[in-house]
Enzyme design. Sequence first.
Site, PDB file in Angstrom:
ATOM      1  N   HIS A  32       0.773  -1.253   0.044  1.00  0.00           N
ATOM      2  CA  HIS A  32       0.044   0.059   0.021  1.00  0.00           C
ATOM      3  C   HIS A  32       1.009   1.298  -0.256  1.00  0.00           C
ATOM      4  O   HIS A  32       1.396   1.831   1.106  1.00  0.00           O
ATOM      5  CB  HIS A  32      -0.995   0.188   1.191  1.00  0.00           C
ATOM      6  N   CYS A  33       1.150   1.790  -1.185  1.00  0.00           N
ATOM      7  CA  CYS A  33       1.771   3.070  -1.237  1.00  0.00           C
ATOM      8  C   CYS A  33       1.280   3.655  -2.421  1.00  0.00           C
ATOM      9  O   CYS A  33       0.324   3.171  -3.089  1.00  0.00           O
ATOM     10  CB  CYS A  33       3.243   2.658  -1.525  1.00  0.00           C
ATOM     11  N   TYR A  50      -7.868  17.037  -1.672  1.00  0.00           N
ATOM     12  CA  TYR A  50      -6.727  17.428  -1.297  1.00  0.00           C
ATOM     13  C   TYR A  50      -5.768  17.718  -2.405  1.00  0.00           C
ATOM     14  O   TYR A  50      -5.849  16.643  -3.578  1.00  0.00           O
ATOM     15  CB  TYR A  50      -6.346  16.442  -0.106  1.00  0.00           C
ATOM     16  N   ARG A 125     -10.280   0.109  -6.156  1.00  0.00           N
ATOM     17  CA  ARG A 125     -10.507   0.696  -4.755  1.00  0.00           C
ATOM     18  C   ARG A 125     -11.844   1.519  -4.922  1.00  0.00           C
ATOM     19  O   ARG A 125     -11.837   2.423  -5.569  1.00  0.00           O
ATOM     20  CB  ARG A 125      -9.184   1.403  -4.458  1.00  0.00           C
ATOM     21  N   HIS A 182      -6.332  -0.101   6.071  1.00  0.00           N
ATOM     22  CA  HIS A 182      -5.788   0.406   7.414  1.00  0.00           C
ATOM     23  C   HIS A 182      -6.475  -0.115   8.622  1.00  0.00           C
ATOM     24  O   HIS A 182      -6.935   0.815   9.399  1.00  0.00           O
ATOM     25  CB  HIS A 182      -5.843   2.040   7.201  1.00  0.00           C
ATOM     26  N   ASP A 249       1.969   3.106   3.130  1.00  0.00           N
ATOM     27  CA  ASP A 249       0.928   4.053   2.917  1.00  0.00           C
ATOM     28  C   ASP A 249       1.761   5.573   2.533  1.00  0.00           C
ATOM     29  O   ASP A 249       1.288   6.682   2.548  1.00  0.00           O
ATOM     30  CB  ASP A 249       0.188   4.447   4.216  1.00  0.00           C
ATOM     31  N   ASN A 254      -3.133  13.273   3.855  1.00  0.00           N
ATOM     32  CA  ASN A 254      -4.180  13.578   4.973  1.00  0.00           C
ATOM     33  C   ASN A 254      -3.455  13.349   6.323  1.00  0.00           C
ATOM     34  O   ASN A 254      -4.673  13.014   6.989  1.00  0.00           O
ATOM     35  CB  ASN A 254      -5.412  13.004   4.356  1.00  0.00           C
TER      36      ASN A 254
END
Length: 294
Positions: A32-33, A50, A125, A182, A249, A254
């Site tokens: 997860h990146c 964002y 996703r 997460h 991540d 955020n």
Amino acid sequence: MSADRVIPTCKAPDPDTRTPSWRPPPGACDAHCHIFGPDAVFPYAEDRAYTPPDAPYEALVALHAKLGIERAVIVHASCHGSDMRVTLDGIARSGGRMRGVAVVDPGVTDAGLAALHAGGIRGVRFNFVRHLGGMPDMAFFERVLAQVEPLGWHVVLHLDAQDVVELAPRIARIRIPFVIDHMGRVKAKGGLDQPAFAALIELMRNPLAWVKICGMERVSSAGAPFHDAVPFATKLAELAPDRVLWGTDWPHPNISGDMPNDGDLVNLLALAVPDEATRRRVLVDNPNRLYWAD
């Protein structure tokens, strides 16, 4: 996009990555990146929630070299909308060391999904979290799951903690593998018995359910060094060691609290999963099955 809408800007990741105190096994995967931009080459979506700092492919590769990570799954981020070029570019440049997870729009076709598959995408996703727009259109959600099933893809669910409880019955009916991001963004201060974590544990009894034991900085209620999030990861790894993934991540979009150091996050994984054989399953064997099976 309204000219007077203020788009929040994310903090940049910690640039001084510490070398972890242990070396991940050969073939270890950051599952997860993200890659962000650079904006001059891969512009951010006008309707984004964002604005991230540029975090290009080269910076991700350098990070992984420091951490001892050999492979990665690029999770396409909502700030790029459904324009998949930045993620497909990273996969293409990786020489087979990277795979990806897509974000798609309601106009996606079977041919379009087949092209993404050829480009190294293996999942789709959906964001449910409030700060990224909340609940997607569920008819669209169901249609896309049906479209990706013949490709052997999975669906990644980015949920707020309360969503895990509210949506658990619907999630349990999903017919393809599903991955909870997460640790369901539960809050550590609620303890292991909180309703959201109990619902997540129950979902994980489903053989199609996977979970990422990353985002400890998002789960933590105490802040750095995020040790209060460790018991949640430990519990999940003990419950379903063959359906757990881990990721950095990076570059941590955020984050409102303490910005994690990615070397410290690798050490947190060893703290949460002390058994070396289980860590190898999390870092090597499990991502192999989900992303490199073909």
